[in-house]
Design a protein around this motif. Structure first.
Motif, PDB file in Angstrom:
ATOM      1  N   ALA A 190       0.828  -1.200   0.000  1.00  0.00           N
ATOM      2  CA  ALA A 190       0.000   0.000   0.000  1.00  0.00           C
ATOM      3  C   ALA A 190       0.868   1.258   0.000  1.00  0.00           C
ATOM      4  CB  ALA A 190      -0.923  -0.003   1.219  1.00  0.00           C
ATOM      5  N   LEU A 191       0.503   2.228  -0.826  1.00  0.00           N
ATOM      6  CA  LEU A 191       1.260   3.470  -0.867  1.00  0.00           C
ATOM      7  C   LEU A 191       1.245   4.188   0.477  1.00  0.00           C
ATOM      8  CD1 LEU A 191       0.503   5.068  -4.361  1.00  0.00           C
ATOM      9  CD2 LEU A 191       2.439   3.665  -3.643  1.00  0.00           C
ATOM     10  N   SER A 192       0.185   3.995   1.232  1.00  0.00           N
ATOM     11  CA  SER A 192       0.134   4.603   2.567  1.00  0.00           C
ATOM     12  C   SER A 192       1.245   4.052   3.456  1.00  0.00           C
ATOM     13  CB  SER A 192      -1.230   4.354   3.218  1.00  0.00           C
ATOM     14  OG  SER A 192      -1.498   2.956   3.315  1.00  0.00           O
ATOM     15  N   SER A 193       1.555   2.763   3.303  1.00  0.00           N
ATOM     16  CA  SER A 193       2.650   2.170   4.078  1.00  0.00           C
ATOM     17  C   SER A 193       4.000   2.690   3.604  1.00  0.00           C
ATOM     18  CB  SER A 193       2.610   0.644   3.955  1.00  0.00           C
ATOM     19  OG  SER A 193       1.425   0.120   4.521  1.00  0.00           O
ATOM     20  N   VAL A 194       4.163   2.815   2.283  1.00  0.00           N
ATOM     21  CA  VAL A 194       5.408   3.361   1.730  1.00  0.00           C
ATOM     22  C   VAL A 194       5.631   4.776   2.253  1.00  0.00           C
ATOM     23  CG1 VAL A 194       6.628   4.015  -0.379  1.00  0.00           C
ATOM     24  CG2 VAL A 194       5.255   1.919  -0.335  1.00  0.00           C
ATOM     25  N   LYS A 195       4.576   5.591   2.272  1.00  0.00           N
ATOM     26  CA  LYS A 195       4.686   6.979   2.728  1.00  0.00           C
ATOM     27  C   LYS A 195       5.060   7.055   4.210  1.00  0.00           C
ATOM     28  CE  LYS A 195       1.912  10.181   1.266  1.00  0.00           C
ATOM     29  NZ  LYS A 195       0.711  10.976   0.893  1.00  0.00           N
ATOM     30  N   GLN A 196       4.543   6.124   5.004  1.00  0.00           N
ATOM     31  CA  GLN A 196       4.908   6.125   6.426  1.00  0.00           C
ATOM     32  C   GLN A 196       6.399   5.910   6.623  1.00  0.00           C
ATOM     33  OE1 GLN A 196       2.283   3.920   9.254  1.00  0.00           O
ATOM     34  NE2 GLN A 196       0.973   3.604   7.464  1.00  0.00           N
ATOM     35  N   VAL A 197       6.978   5.042   5.814  1.00  0.00           N
ATOM     36  CA  VAL A 197       8.416   4.803   5.916  1.00  0.00           C
ATOM     37  C   VAL A 197       9.191   6.026   5.409  1.00  0.00           C
ATOM     38  CG1 VAL A 197      10.332   3.309   5.238  1.00  0.00           C
ATOM     39  CG2 VAL A 197       8.069   2.315   5.646  1.00  0.00           C
ATOM     40  N   LEU A 198       8.751   6.583   4.290  1.00  0.00           N
ATOM     41  CA  LEU A 198       9.411   7.758   3.733  1.00  0.00           C
ATOM     42  C   LEU A 198       9.368   8.942   4.694  1.00  0.00           C
ATOM     43  CD1 LEU A 198       7.990   7.556   0.095  1.00  0.00           C
ATOM     44  CD2 LEU A 198      10.393   7.270   0.717  1.00  0.00           C
ATOM     45  N   ASP A 199       8.287   9.052   5.444  1.00  0.00           N
ATOM     46  CA  ASP A 199       8.095  10.181   6.355  1.00  0.00           C
ATOM     47  C   ASP A 199       8.763   9.981   7.718  1.00  0.00           C
ATOM     48  OD1 ASP A 199       6.578  11.890   4.713  1.00  0.00           O
ATOM     49  OD2 ASP A 199       4.729  10.793   5.134  1.00  0.00           O
ATOM     50  N   TYR A 200       9.272   8.783   7.978  1.00  0.00           N
ATOM     51  CA  TYR A 200       9.813   8.496   9.309  1.00  0.00           C
ATOM     52  C   TYR A 200      11.133   9.238   9.514  1.00  0.00           C
ATOM     53  CZ  TYR A 200      10.813   5.875  13.560  1.00  0.00           C
ATOM     54  OH  TYR A 200      11.077   5.531  14.867  1.00  0.00           O
ATOM     55  N   GLU A 201      11.147  10.153  10.424  1.00  0.00           N
ATOM     56  CA  GLU A 201      12.287  11.059  10.586  1.00  0.00           C
ATOM     57  C   GLU A 201      13.555  10.358  11.034  1.00  0.00           C
ATOM     58  OE1 GLU A 201      11.108  14.207  13.175  1.00  0.00           O
ATOM     59  OE2 GLU A 201       9.755  15.135  11.701  1.00  0.00           O
ATOM     60  N   ASN A 202      13.427   9.230  11.698  1.00  0.00           N
ATOM     61  CA  ASN A 202      14.622   8.515  12.166  1.00  0.00           C
ATOM     62  C   ASN A 202      15.359   7.782  11.041  1.00  0.00           C
ATOM     63  OD1 ASN A 202      13.952   9.418  14.663  1.00  0.00           O
ATOM     64  ND2 ASN A 202      13.439   7.435  15.546  1.00  0.00           N
ATOM     65  N   PHE A 203      14.692   7.627   9.891  1.00  0.00           N
ATOM     66  CA  PHE A 203      15.341   6.952   8.764  1.00  0.00           C
ATOM     67  C   PHE A 203      15.962   7.995   7.851  1.00  0.00           C
ATOM     68  CE2 PHE A 203      15.003   4.898   4.443  1.00  0.00           C
ATOM     69  CZ  PHE A 203      16.111   4.066   4.631  1.00  0.00           C
ATOM     70  N   LYS A 204      17.259   7.951   7.707  1.00  0.00           N
ATOM     71  CA  LYS A 204      17.988   8.951   6.922  1.00  0.00           C
ATOM     72  C   LYS A 204      18.385   8.434   5.541  1.00  0.00           C
ATOM     73  CE  LYS A 204      17.864  11.353  10.717  1.00  0.00           C
ATOM     74  NZ  LYS A 204      16.837  12.412  10.881  1.00  0.00           N
ATOM     75  N   GLY A 205      17.949   7.226   5.183  1.00  0.00           N
ATOM     76  CA  GLY A 205      18.372   6.618   3.933  1.00  0.00           C
ATOM     77  C   GLY A 205      17.349   6.731   2.823  1.00  0.00           C
ATOM     78  N   VAL A 206      17.435   5.796   1.869  1.00  0.00           N
ATOM     79  CA  VAL A 206      16.599   5.792   0.669  1.00  0.00           C
ATOM     80  C   VAL A 206      15.694   4.562   0.681  1.00  0.00           C
ATOM     81  CG1 VAL A 206      16.637   5.554  -1.858  1.00  0.00           C
ATOM     82  CG2 VAL A 206      18.229   7.113  -0.716  1.00  0.00           C
ATOM     83  N   VAL A 207      14.452   4.753   0.300  1.00  0.00           N
ATOM     84  CA  VAL A 207      13.510   3.649   0.107  1.00  0.00           C
ATOM     85  C   VAL A 207      13.458   3.327  -1.382  1.00  0.00           C
ATOM     86  CG1 VAL A 207      11.119   2.872   0.311  1.00  0.00           C
ATOM     87  CG2 VAL A 207      12.127   4.312   2.108  1.00  0.00           C
ATOM     88  N   VAL A 208      13.737   2.082  -1.722  1.00  0.00           N
ATOM     89  CA  VAL A 208      13.667   1.624  -3.111  1.00  0.00           C
ATOM     90  C   VAL A 208      12.431   0.737  -3.265  1.00  0.00           C
ATOM     91  CG1 VAL A 208      14.806   0.355  -4.969  1.00  0.00           C
ATOM     92  CG2 VAL A 208      16.176   1.701  -3.345  1.00  0.00           C
ATOM     93  N   VAL A 209      11.501   1.154  -4.105  1.00  0.00           N
ATOM     94  CA  VAL A 209      10.311   0.344  -4.394  1.00  0.00           C
ATOM     95  C   VAL A 209      10.521  -0.314  -5.749  1.00  0.00           C
ATOM     96  CG1 VAL A 209       7.812   0.312  -4.680  1.00  0.00           C
ATOM     97  CG2 VAL A 209       8.862   1.912  -3.054  1.00  0.00           C
ATOM     98  N   ASP A 210      10.658  -1.620  -5.744  1.00  0.00           N
ATOM     99  CA  ASP A 210      10.937  -2.398  -6.958  1.00  0.00           C
ATOM    100  C   ASP A 210       9.608  -2.777  -7.607  1.00  0.00           C
ATOM    101  OD1 ASP A 210      11.691  -4.214  -8.892  1.00  0.00           O
ATOM    102  OD2 ASP A 210      13.116  -5.275  -7.622  1.00  0.00           O
ATOM    103  N   GLU A 211       9.319  -2.158  -8.762  1.00  0.00           N
ATOM    104  CA  GLU A 211       8.036  -2.340  -9.428  1.00  0.00           C
ATOM    105  C   GLU A 211       8.171  -3.090 -10.760  1.00  0.00           C
ATOM    106  OE1 GLU A 211       5.566   1.504  -7.666  1.00  0.00           O
ATOM    107  OE2 GLU A 211       6.162   1.508  -9.783  1.00  0.00           O
ATOM    108  N   ALA A 212       8.930  -4.154 -10.753  1.00  0.00           N
ATOM    109  CA  ALA A 212       9.120  -4.913 -11.994  1.00  0.00           C
ATOM    110  C   ALA A 212       7.793  -5.390 -12.583  1.00  0.00           C
ATOM    111  CB  ALA A 212      10.047  -6.101 -11.734  1.00  0.00           C
ATOM    112  N   TYR A 213       6.803  -5.665 -11.729  1.00  0.00           N
ATOM    113  CA  TYR A 213       5.534  -6.255 -12.189  1.00  0.00           C
ATOM    114  C   TYR A 213       4.366  -5.278 -12.106  1.00  0.00           C
ATOM    115  CZ  TYR A 213       8.306 -10.486 -11.572  1.00  0.00           C
ATOM    116  OH  TYR A 213       9.295 -11.430 -11.651  1.00  0.00           O
TER     117      TYR A 213
END
Length: 409
Positions: free
Chosen positions: A204-227
């Motif tokens: 769910a994009l809502s779950s992806v956004k929660q990770v992207l918005d989490y201030e303690n995470f300073k890295g990159v989120v890679v969403v693999d959309e091969a399919y």
């Protein structure tokens, strides 16, 4: 340390002062390489690699006699373009991006994955990536090659019960991901496969956004959309790229475009990250024939053909699911079936998932019936499962027929 998988007879013996094992990094010596679909079988009805069973979607030009005529007319004696802006512009257009500065091209998604790890995560094992098993095996392989750590946060199977056991949709436990981030601030990349391989489930994009918005995470989120083209288009994380500079979406021409052989992967991200990827890649990583075929595949006529084939494959997937439901020795398919494959467990005589029987069915299909599927029965959440690529109508019918024969015993 021995070299994994190498026969002793093949170890170098000359010159005497040279020792290959001591030269290679220990993490590479210990590496168990990713096993691709063609390592075991390469002939027969191939329903194991999630290729587009209906073939590529390139419409040949009316003026050319054959594709080869066109390719032979290219400047093959010259190095290819290092940037391929026309391809990037077309991808930006069809994915509703502001422009080609958001697009990076790689030699398949695997180059994108490897390059992201190399530019972001420091070797040595202290810095890490996070993966969510069951997931694509190359994340861990690339991590080990690059000598970086791996943190695992398994997907949660939202269970449903019925005849044939337990099944359901896989979901991302955002709370568990946040716990892992808090416990280890050296996590630099989070890989999310959506639709998942082998789960066939979008995150769910809502779950992806929660990770992207989490201030303690300073890295990159890679969403693999091969399919992603086999799922609901609204599930794509490309819609978030202009909002989040810490997001990278990986795509490919291998699956829905039916062009696995040309090896063209895509990273969609903020122009700053794309710029760094371009700085770090090999100078001419995309060949001229690959670029030519990619441009043809992105033409309006070819995109129409691609869309038609996706419609056919998705309808065939539903028909194949229905056929599987008539075989008592197959359980309820795992995941939510949003890709061009199905994950289905094999059951024993008592209706319990049976990993040994699943492996035997896999071997029998390939070696006696000429049909190759993929055994995934030992992965987290995939007990006793076979992963079956949706084939042509004739291939699917033959598969169902042979499964009924084998599982009748």
């Amino acid at each position: 340390m021995a070299i994994h998988g190498l026969s002793e007879s093949l170890y170098p013996k000359k010159p005497a002062h040279f020792n290959l094992e001591s030269l290679i990094r220990p993490n590479i010596l210990a590496l168990h390489p990713y096993r691709c679909a063609r390592d075991d079988y390469s002939e027969g009805i191939l329903l194991d690699a999630n290729e587009n069973s209906l073939g590529h979607s390139i419409q040949p030009p009316k003026t050319a006699r054959t594709e080869l005529d066109e390719i032979e007319g290219l400047d093959l004696h010259r190095y290819p373009s290092p940037s391929h802006e026309p391809i990037k512009s077309k991808i930006a257009h069809i994915r509703n991006l502001p422009g080609p500065a958001h697009v990076f091209l790689g030699v398949g998604s695997d180059e994108v994955i490897d390059l992201l790890i190399r530019i972001i995560v420091k070797p040595g094992g202290e810095e890490k990536i996070l993966i969510t098993p069951p997931t694509y095996g190359m994340y861990s392989v690339c991590a080990q090659i690059n000598d970086v750590g791996v943190v695992k946060v398994p997907l949660e199977l939202e269970s449903t019960h019925g005849e044939g056991g337990e099944s359901g949709r896989f979901s991302l436990r955002v709370d568990k991901v946040k716990e892992a981030i808090d416990a280890d601030p050296l996590i630099k990349i989070i890989f999310l496969c959506s639709p998942g391989n082998p789960t066939g489930t979008t995150i769910a994009l809502s779950s992806v956004k929660q990770v992207l918005d989490y201030e303690n995470f300073k890295g990159v989120v890679v969403v693999d959309e091969a399919y992603i083209d086999f799922a609901n288009p609204s599930a794509s994380a490309t819609s978030l790229v202009t909002e989040y500079a810490n997001l990278c979406v990986a795509q490919t021409l291998s699956k829905s475009f039916g062009l696995a052989a040309i090896r063209l992967g895509i990273a969609i991200a903020h122009p700053a990250l794309v710029h760094v990827l371009n700085n770090a890649k090999a100078p001419y990583n995309i060949s001229t024939p690959t670029a030519y075929l990619a441009l043809r595949a992105l033409s309006p006529e070819s995109l129409d053909l691609k869309h038609n084939k996706i419609t056919i494959l998705n309808a065939s997937r539903e028909k194949l699911l229905q056929s599987f439901s008539t075989i008592p020795a197959l359980g309820i398919p795992i995941g939510s079936n949003e890709a061009n494959f199905i994950m289905v467990p094999v059951l024993d005589k008592n209706g319990k998932k049976d990993t040994d029987r699943a492996q035997a069915v896999y071997r029998t299909l390939a070696e006696e019936k000429g049909i190759v599927v993929r055994f995934r029965g030992k992965e987290v959440g995939c007990e006793a499962c076979l992963r079956v690529t949706v084939g042509t109508e004739e291939e699917n019918e033959r598969l169902v027929e042979k499964l009924k024969e084998i599982l009748a015993d």
